[in-house]
Scaffold this active site. Sequence first.
Site, short mmCIF file in Angstrom:
data_model
loop_
_atom_site.label_atom_id
_atom_site.label_comp_id
_atom_site.label_asym_id
_atom_site.label_seq_id
_atom_site.Cartn_x
_atom_site.Cartn_y
_atom_site.Cartn_z
N SER A 52 0.80 -1.23 0.00
CA SER A 52 0.00 0.00 0.00
C SER A 52 0.83 1.28 0.00
O SER A 52 0.30 2.35 -0.29
CB SER A 52 -0.93 0.03 1.22
N ASP A 333 -3.71 7.96 7.95
CA ASP A 333 -4.57 7.02 8.67
C ASP A 333 -3.70 6.18 9.62
O ASP A 333 -2.57 6.56 9.91
CB ASP A 333 -5.40 6.16 7.71
N HIS A 336 -0.62 4.82 7.21
CA HIS A 336 -0.04 5.45 6.02
C HIS A 336 0.18 6.95 6.18
O HIS A 336 -0.67 7.64 6.74
CB HIS A 336 -0.96 5.23 4.82
#
Length: 359
Positions: A52, A333, A336
């Site tokens: 991610s 978040d 990240h």
Amino acid sequence: MEKALRHFFLLFFAFSLVFLSMGSEVNARASTQRHKRSNGAHYKKLFVFGDSYADTGNLGNLGNMFTASWYEPYGMTFPHKPTGRFSNGRLLTDYVASFLGIRSPLPYKYRRLEVSKKLLPYGMNFARAGSGIFDNSNFQDNLTLQVDAFQWQVKAGVFPEYDLKSSVALVSVSGNDYKYYKETKGSDTATLDFVNRLFQQLKTELKRIHDIGVRKVLVTNLHPVGCTPYMTRVTNYTKCDSTIHFEGQAHNQMLETLIKELNGAGTNTFFSLDLFTAFDSIINQVKGAPKFENILKPCCDGNDNTSTCAQTDENGMKKYSLCSNPDTHFYWDWLHPSQAGWAAAFEYLKPAIRRFLSL
Ligand SMILES: *[C@@H]1O[C@H](CO)[C@@H](O)[C@H](O)[C@H]1NC(C)=O
Ligand SMILES: *[C@@H]1O[C@H](CO)[C@@H](O)[C@H](O)[C@H]1NC(C)=O
Ligand SMILES: *[C@@H]1O[C@H](CO)[C@@H](O)[C@H](O)[C@H]1NC(C)=O
């Protein structure tokens, strides 16, 4: 902690939604407005692998999961709608691409769409949020499968060999293997045997990327995992978790050793991208590092330890809170960085990348 993590990943499965439309054209526009460099070395394409921290839209094309990155407020800063990036805007891939003076490469998922005509010249992004070197659960492609996909594209003639020689690869490995290991084994640390096997596999895949024809390969080291909001939440975002810190340091030392070994005598193909020091210098506000008002507290925070950013209940009520200005937060978040966080970290990384690529 581990339970909450499992919840977090279960969220991916919790809802049933299909996304097909968005994102493609958005990715096309990603990170083009930054400088083009004019210099001797030209890198025309970027090939991206990993998780991610690098995925610009690959995860999310399966029918049966809730993927937070496809919901508001993800993408709110750029490009003002969700694109599958786990951030409010640009992330590592976009900054590497713009540094090379190219557009953010086409997510593999879109290779059959119209947008591929426009973006294929810039390479391809095989990264998939949640993935690891090994299998993590049942929705991601592990690193092997991502490199397989790359190999097929090259075999099929999508990317000519002479182009590969002037390409850069980015491999993002941000710790999903460790998380999954601990979750499934119920253990606090990964065994040395596991870590050795992990590195054996990483070595195999890095060699394959080189053998397929890429001559410049950037591999991220492990960022300070213990400082992610997910880990600092228990202290009300005041303190990094230090136990996990040592594991990260061990990982990063092993990565250095692996890269030295792979480079052997004289070749300069592999390079470890020091996310650890980049993040760490910002988090610890080392002199000269960019300042953030909110370092450990994420901009987008779940209301309790079972809800995450972008999640809503059956009535559409938000189960998260959103800060007023994401630019003032290093983290977006639980796991990240924000776009501003990535931008700051990338400033730190630039000089080393420039030297490695002789730009
Ligand atoms: C979630 O938070 C509550 C209190 O806020 C705590 O008692 C509980 O242990 C936490 N659960 C997990 C899985 O961390
Ligand atoms: C990667 O995934 C494929 C397909 O699920 C599997 O066959 C292979 O063993 C996996 N490789 C690793 C290293 O986990
Ligand atoms: C957590 O920190 C914020 C300020 O950053 C404060 O307003 C809040 O009361 C704290 N919560 C707890 C439970 O300590």
